[in-house]
Write a protein that holds these residues in place. Structure first.
Motif, mmCIF file in Angstrom:
data_model
loop_
_atom_site.group_PDB
_atom_site.id
_atom_site.type_symbol
_atom_site.label_atom_id
_atom_site.label_comp_id
_atom_site.label_asym_id
_atom_site.label_seq_id
_atom_site.Cartn_x
_atom_site.Cartn_y
_atom_site.Cartn_z
ATOM 1 N N THR A 188 24.070 -2.300 15.465
ATOM 2 C CA THR A 188 22.877 -1.864 16.203
ATOM 3 C C THR A 188 22.554 -2.823 17.341
ATOM 4 N N THR B 143 22.642 -2.005 21.316
ATOM 5 C CA THR B 143 21.439 -2.188 22.130
ATOM 6 C C THR B 143 21.730 -3.091 23.316
ATOM 7 N N GLU C 200 23.658 -1.210 25.887
ATOM 8 C CA GLU C 200 22.803 -0.234 26.577
ATOM 9 C C GLU C 200 21.919 -0.901 27.594
ATOM 10 N N SER D 117 13.319 -4.089 20.836
ATOM 11 C CA SER D 117 14.283 -3.369 20.002
ATOM 12 C C SER D 117 14.606 -4.172 18.762
#
Lengths: 268, 266
Positions: free
Chosen positions: A161, A165, A168, A199
């Protein structure tokens, strides 16, 4: 004119192809389902009756819940949370480090990325309880294998994850900053970091939730926590006591749910 | 004017940094407390750690004899998953449209469904499995019930999310044409959410298979049961073989499902 017709026909035939694929898929699925019924010797009436049967047994035997053991159990409940918390901290640290080696935008060497990716996939794809039982097998029963199992499983999840992130975020904001003439340090601190932190908080809190639910279950393989208590009660036919324990877990999970949502909101 | 804005911005940033610092400090405090509370016995752990090379050496090796059993249990798992997913998809599909804010025909039913789902999801799946097994016994039928129940709770929640994301425009538009509730759903909302539903479905396949392996630890069925038995009999190499087998399968599954998902949204 001819071109438009060609495009139109292509679109229609693609739709037809998708429909055909869907049909084939559903047909194969049904075939497997029917084969399954025969191979597993399932009786369909029994299957449908099982639900009311379960509900009636559940309602009569598990209620009213017997809360008398609350104080004894409190220790285990706190233990369950402590488990999840320790595992969360460890796995967050490990995941941050590993994610740096896995993110395309931070680590330019493909072999390194692939190795880390494979390792993390190994951690993630083995169900948590299986990890628990493996580690108990190696290290014996106790608290440490449980915490380790939870940490490994969470690391598997978090690393991927975090890496996703980072990748991205790196794309969009970096371009914007470069266009505005930002230095590398500025890019990191004002570009990636702020967005990543929110995040990060989000995912870390979510992993804590997962951790609380998983740690209550790890007890079933001897790794400590409330799961083993529930199993013992049930094996001793003390259904009402076990129901109380289950309710404690539900309340615990709901509280953790609320708490993490509240924290999430305040950090924003 | 710009100075004022800059000051306000920096003040806000400082506030956020402060909150973050508090959060991290809070975590550290809880962490230290937890470590002490759990009475983590470091010396004993280090001692056990010394055993590890020995254990790992005994575990190094593949037990080919177990492969036929593994394959058979995999077949069992496939059947269990397919059967339970059939029920799961049908039920989740119906329930999600009945419970989503923008498509619910009756408010009370929507709230009821959402409440029940939240409660089921709050119970860790293996604990739920324990309860069901206590009520209706071991075997394939209870296993299917467990997988279906957990699946419905998870999938319905995912479906509802996508339905509510679709908004109310299309619904209003179709209602204005005098469409029935079912008609609005089928022709209006469903095409919009179809892609998302398919993605959730593939995720649910992965979840269900993972759950069915874990069920084995409870002695219910499947590959997990083989693992549990091997462990109890101290068959080291068998354990290794099964672990590798589980990993290879889950890895391939994840890879394959990812490809399917790309194709769906591509």
């Amino acid at each position: 004119m001819m071109e438009q017709t060609a495009i139109f026909n292509h679109a229609v035939s693609k739709e037809k192809k998708n429909k055909r694929r869907a049909f084939v898929f559903v047909f194969l699925w049904m075939v497997v389902a029917v084969l399954g019924v025969f191979y597993l010797e399932i009786s369909i009436p029994e299957l449908f009756l099982a639900i009311p049967q379960f509900l009636s047994f559940f309602a009569t035997n598990f209620f009213p819940p017997d809360f008398s053991s609350f104080l004894d159990v409190l220790d285990d409940l706190v233990q369950t949370i402590a488990f999840a918390f320790v595992a969360m901290v460890f796995s967050t640290l490990m995941s941050l480090i590993l994610a740096m080696f896995m993110a395309k935008s931070v680590c330019p060497w493909k072999p390194v990325r692939s190795v880390v990716r494979a390792f993390v996939s190994f951690l993630r794809n083995i169900p948590t309880v299986i990890w628990g039982s493996i580690l108990v097998y190696i290290f014996g029963i106790g608290v440490v294998p449980g915490v380790l199992a939870l940490t490994l499983a969470l690391t598997g999840f978090l690393t991927k994850t975090y890496a996703d992130t980072i990748d991205e975020l790196a794309g969009d904001s970096l371009e914007v900053m470069e266009a505005n003439g930002a230095t590398t340090l500025q890019k990191i601190f004002h570009g990636i970091l702020p967005a990543f932190i929110s995040s990060w908080v989000n995912w870390t809190l979510y992993s804590f939730e997962i951790g609380v639910r998983a740690s209550s279950v790890l007890g079933l393989v001897g790794a400590g926590g409330i799961g083993v208590l529930i199993q013992t009660r049930i094996n001793l036919f003390e259904y009402q006591e076990s129901m109380a324990l289950v309710l404690y877990i539900i309340v615990l999970v709901l509280i953790v749910d609320f708490a993490t949502s509240a924290i999430r909101r305040r950090i924003r | 004017m710009q100075d004022q804005m800059k000051q306000a911005y920096e003040k806000n940033e400082r506030a956020i940094h402060l909150k973050l610092l508090l959060f991290v400090l809070g975590c550290l405090a809880l962490f230290t407390f937890s470590i002490f509370y759990l009475k983590i016995d470091i010396p004993k752990f280090v001692e056990r750690l010394g055993n590890t090379p020995d254990v790992l050496r005994r575990m190094a090796g593949i037990d080919w004899a177990i492969v036929p059993d593994l394959l058979e249990q995999t077949l069992v798992t496939i059947f269990l998953v397919v059967l339970s997913l059939t029920g799961t998809v049908i039920l989740s599909f119906l329930l999600s449209f009945l419970a989503a804010d923008n498509t619910a025909p009756w408010r009370w039913l929507a709230t009821l469904i959402k409440a029940v789902i939240t409660i089921i999801r709050a119970i860790p799946s293996l604990i739920l499995a324990l309860i069901i097994v206590a009520s209706i016994g071991f075997g394939y039928t209870p296993a299917i019930i467990i997988l279906t129940l957990v699946g419905v709770a998870t999938l319905t929640r995912l479906f509802i999310g996508s339905i509510e994301d679709a908004g109310t425009d299309i619904i209003e538009a179709l209602d204005a044409t005098g469409s029935s509730w079912a008609g609005t759903i089928i022709h209006g909302v469903f095409p919009i959410v179809l892609t998302a539903f398919l993605s959730w479905f593939t995720i649910q396949i992965e979840n269900t298979i993972s759950l069915s392996i874990s069920l084995g630890v409870l002695g219910i069925q499947g590959v997990g049961l083989l693992l549990s038995n091997a462990q109890m009999n101290y068959q080291f190499t068998t354990v290794t073989t099964i672990i590798l087998y589980i990993f290879i399968n889950m890895f391939l599954l994840e890879y394959f499902m990812q490809k399917v998902r790309e194709k769906i949204s591509g």
